[in-house]
Enzyme design. Structure first.
Site, PDB file in Angstrom:
ATOM      1  N   GLU A 158       0.762  -0.902  -0.403  1.00 45.43           N
ATOM      2  CA  GLU A 158       0.065  -0.079   0.167  1.00 45.43           C
ATOM      3  C   GLU A 158       0.644   1.370   0.359  1.00 45.43           C
ATOM      4  OE1 GLU A 158      -3.747  -0.012   0.766  1.00 45.43           O
ATOM      5  OE2 GLU A 158      -3.076  -1.857  -0.762  1.00 45.43           O
ATOM      6  N   CYS A 184      -2.691   8.460   2.873  1.00 48.53           N
ATOM      7  CA  CYS A 184      -1.943   7.633   1.938  1.00 48.53           C
ATOM      8  C   CYS A 184      -3.424   8.794   0.851  1.00 48.53           C
ATOM      9  CB  CYS A 184      -1.844   6.907   1.563  1.00 48.53           C
ATOM     10  SG  CYS A 184      -3.282   5.933   2.272  1.00 48.53           S
TER      11      CYS A 184
END
Ligand code: ADP
Length: 514
Positions: A240, A274
């Protein structure tokens, strides 16, 4: 050259509060041998954990869920000490973790159940088929500093639910929350299948070398290094990585909601998420109105270090290095012609950077091309939906995006043209709170996904195919030795009849008998 004894920890790591620089704790910088020893202990404990089955594991995971709720304040204190987040942001991490532990604890039995697919052809019908899910024995979870408790809690529950043991390697910037997370597991007296190793990149590299599966969240740069090493070792990994999420505001949007949602989506956790909104495209007819509303919302944000008073909305950046990145993006944009509408500079206290709105920006600027991971919102006026989609897709990243529109059909049409792993319509972050949806990045934003219901548990498993005769067996199967012309004609005749259609089944083709 002096040699380093790998069995001895290198110097301890000091953990500092980013708002005032005060040391809030120290942790060991674990050597590769210490990592290997922890993995050995986990490997020894894992078979018993797997043997408990999903029902047995559920008992411990639900007890841990209770611990998370009972210790929510303690968790928020530790998160806040090492990140200086506002109390509100810090307070979300414990309950979010409880939600995920509860979900996977309850669903694991269903997710881990054997599957019995129907044979694809009558030729293989005599076999009963089973797909069995067997966990990777030890999963390494390597996490960054932005959600020091919540981030490991996204990935650990499905791995434990699958029957794996887990070694957590939290960021060296914020390791105390990860230490507390594992301490909680020990406090409830759970089996020793969850351990923590603290240290910097070298410790992380040792985790990659020692475990059987790597779950990594962090920068695209480090993700590439881990993928290379995992490739060499032929070890599965799920990554990720960074994002540069676009928000598209269409002319028919509820501008008040869009301006509130984008202010929150861009500034939550000081933009250190993120999936933060990192760039905004607004259709020309509503650009001025939207910009005025967004600017007002951002100007009204209260920034500071609030203890447990819930007084502030935005905290500091986690490290001086992160502050430098944000400053560089704004300075480079301004030098290239951008205008700061509000904010635009460090406040001068700790690692605080004032919440910022930028205009007159374009796609050559670092504030649009690189991940900023800070409290900045560059806003760009676009002629129409098509230009918004083209610019949103003009990025090496493809994590997620938001679309703001009063017309659900139009919003969905835009969403389906975006090159990203998730799109939230008229909201920010909502995919992250829905564990039945996959969360993963496209392009350089990652490989694999977290969550996705059963997929999150299955990813920590090797699937094993088992075939069992469904009917009484004879001494020999049709295909076994010895071969003969008679056997070949018979076997190939059956094969032809099950692998072809129409008259071909009977050896007749449209151009005549074969
Ligand atoms: P960030 O910029 O968010 O700190 P990083 O990708 O540098 O992102 O770090 C995320 C996590 O990866 C941290 O726990 C860090 O210690 C770890 N890490 C850094 N380098 C490596 C490496 N070579 N191998 C494994 N883990 C690493």
């Amino acid at each position: 050259m002096t040699s380093v004894d790998p069995t001895v920890n290198r110097a301890d790591i000091e953990v500092r509060n980013p708002a005032d620089g005060r040391v809030v704790g120290t942790v060991p910088n674990d050597s590769p041998d210490i990592v290997a020893a922890k993995v050995r202990a986990l490997r020894a404990a894992q078979p018993e954990w797997e043997a408990l089955g999903p029902k047995g594991r559920k008992v411990w995971m639900l007890r841990y869920q209770d611990w998370l709720i009972d210790n929510a304040g303690r968790i928020a204190d530790v998160v806040q000490a090492e990140t200086s987040k506002p109390r509100m942001d810090a307070s979300i991490e414990g309950p979010a973790a409880a939600d995920i532990f509860g979900f996977y604890a309850r669903r694991a039995e269903r997710f881990m159940a054997d599957r019995h697919p129907t044979p694809h052809s009558p030729a293989v019908f005599p076999k009963r088929l089973a797909v069995v899910y067997r966990p990777y024995p030890v999963v390494g979870v390597i996490t960054p500093w932005n959600f020091p408790f919540g981030m490991p809690a996204l990935d650990i529950p499905p791995a434990l639910a699958a029957g794996a043991a887990v070694l957590l390697k939290p960021s060296e910037v914020t390791p105390l929350s990860g230490v507390l997370l594992v301490q909680g597991w020990k406090e409830i007296g759970a089996p020793p299948v969850l351990e923590v190793t603290t240290g910097a990149g070298g410790t992380g590299a040792a985790v990659v070398d020692s475990v059987d599966y790597v779950q990594f969240t962090g920068s695209t740069h480090t993700g590439r290094i881990i993928a290379q090493r995992a490739g060499e070792l032929l070890k599965p990994c799920s990554l990720e990585l960074g994002g540069k999420d676009a928000a598209i505001v269409l002319a028919d949007a509820d501008l008040d909601r869009a301006a509130h949602g984008i202010a929150w989506g861009g500034m939550f956790n000081s933009g250190q998420v993120c999936i933060s909104v990192e760039r905004v495209y607004v259709e020309a007819p509503v650009y001025d109105d939207f910009l005025a509303k967004l600017t007002r919302n951002v100007e009204e944000l209260r920034q500071g270090q609030d203890g447990d008073s819930f007084r502030f909305d935005v905290g500091a950046l986690a490290t001086p290095a992160q502050l430098a990145v944000v400053k560089r993006h704004v300075d480079e944009a301004v030098a290239a012609g951008a205008t700061v509408v509000t904010g635009g500079r460090p406040t001068g206290v700790g690692n605080f950077f004032a919440p910022t709105v930028l205009v007159d920006v374009d796609h050559s600027m670092s504030c649009i091309r690189e991940e900023t991971f800070g409290p900045t919102l560059p806003v760009i006026k676009v002629a129409d939906e098509a230009e918004a989609i083209r610019l949103a897709n003009d990025s090496e990243f493809g994590l997620s995006a938001t679309v703001w529109s009063g017309n659900k059909t139009r919003a969905a049409r835009v969403a389906r043209q975006l090159e990203v792993g998730a799109v939230n319509i008229n909201d920010a972050f909502s995919n992250l709170f829905n564990f039945t949806l996959p969360m993963g990045g496209w392009k350089t934003s990652g490989i694999g996904t977290r969550f996705g219901g059963a997929a999150a548990v299955h990813k920590y498993c090797r699937s094993q195919a088992i075939t069992t005769p469904r009917i009484p067996t004879t001494q020999k199967e049709l295909l076994w030795y010895p071969y003969s012309r008679r056997k070949a004609l018979f076997t190939l005749g059956i094969l032809r009849s099950v692998t072809s259609r129409g008259l071909r089944k009977f050896g007749v083709s449209p151009r005549g008998r074969q």
